[in-house]
Design an enzyme around this catalytic site. Sequence first.
Site, PDB file in Angstrom:
ATOM      1  N   GLU A 148      29.013-116.567   1.710  1.00 60.03           N
ATOM      2  CA  GLU A 148      30.376-116.573   2.220  1.00 60.03           C
ATOM      3  C   GLU A 148      31.145-117.831   1.852  1.00 60.03           C
ATOM      4  O   GLU A 148      32.364-117.787   1.715  1.00 60.03           O
ATOM      5  CB  GLU A 148      30.361-116.431   3.750  1.00 60.03           C
ATOM      6  CG  GLU A 148      29.678-115.176   4.262  1.00 60.03           C
ATOM      7  CD  GLU A 148      30.485-113.910   4.025  1.00 60.03           C
ATOM      8  OE1 GLU A 148      31.677-114.036   3.704  1.00 60.03           O
ATOM      9  OE2 GLU A 148      29.921-112.820   4.140  1.00 60.03           O
ATOM     10  N   ASP A 179      43.194-109.385   2.280  1.00 58.43           N
ATOM     11  CA  ASP A 179      42.340-108.195   2.352  1.00 58.43           C
ATOM     12  C   ASP A 179      42.880-107.145   3.325  1.00 58.43           C
ATOM     13  O   ASP A 179      42.196-106.177   3.643  1.00 58.43           O
ATOM     14  CB  ASP A 179      40.918-108.590   2.757  1.00 58.43           C
ATOM     15  CG  ASP A 179      40.842-109.179   4.155  1.00 58.43           C
ATOM     16  OD1 ASP A 179      41.911-109.462   4.750  1.00 58.43           O
ATOM     17  OD2 ASP A 179      39.726-109.371   4.668  1.00 58.43           O
ATOM     18  N   THR A 203      41.973-114.688   8.601  1.00 56.75           N
ATOM     19  CA  THR A 203      40.521-114.759   8.777  1.00 56.75           C
ATOM     20  C   THR A 203      40.193-116.203   9.088  1.00 56.75           C
ATOM     21  O   THR A 203      40.661-117.117   8.406  1.00 56.75           O
ATOM     22  CB  THR A 203      39.792-114.322   7.491  1.00 56.75           C
ATOM     23  OG1 THR A 203      40.132-112.969   7.194  1.00 56.75           O
ATOM     24  CG2 THR A 203      38.298-114.432   7.656  1.00 56.75           C
TER      25      THR A 203
END
Length: 278
Positions: A62, A80, A85
């Site tokens: 990640e 996305d 995020t």
Amino acid sequence: MHSQHRAGRIAIAVALAVLPATLATAGIGHAAAPAAVAVKAGAGLDDPHKKDIAMQLVSSAENSSLDWKAQYKYIEDIGDGRGYTGGIIGFTSGTGDMLELVQHYTDLKPGNILAKYLPALKKVNGSDSHAGLGTPFTKDWATAAKDTVFQQAQNDERDRVYFNPAVGQAKSDGLRALGQFIYYDAIVMHGPGDDSDSFGGIRAAAMKKARTPAQGGDEAAYLNAFLDVRKAVMKKEEAHSDTSRVDTEQRVFLKAGNFDLNPPLKWKVYGDPYTINS
């Protein structure tokens, strides 16, 4: 949660007060410094040192780094469709878990710097909108990340929604630490739902191909079936289309028969080599 690749650098990490000090990244190949805590033979992923190892493994995919404790402050829109995020587990404003995190933080510490964004987070849930958030929100997030109460809130939500359910289900399926990690990595990326593209759906499809150890099946055969299903799901979404975290990480340990996920561990993600020595 549904954390994304973010060009190999999505924020994910987990920190608990009971965990040993972060294993530092250093040198070529991202080798981790030796840890002072010995790994217990046959320990599950909820063993503190095994958990630390698991977080480094996930972070290599990640974050392209083994330093998984540096992500409380992380926040950005990675394009996305899930809005912002952020944090140690990739909480998103579009899927509800960022809202739940800030609500939990507010329960722990009323009047905190992020509490004023709760109405906006409720409104943008289910969309990629930044309405009522924007730069003030991302700046305040970074400020909140210095607060140990916010850090604990992130830890709590990570455990409640992702880590504990994944490890608990893996143990019920008769899986050792490697299988527990494989489940955890999947639920982090795909979410804990039961649809075909979420963790529950992946598990259900795998169980149609092979029996779990708890059902009398072979552990390696079942985990290979699970990874086959997961890989197919990953390829459905561009952000997940690089499957090296399965191919050159998890399958490496599986082929070696390292079901207890014992170090030394060597693997590659996106072509980059990593090592955890102890």
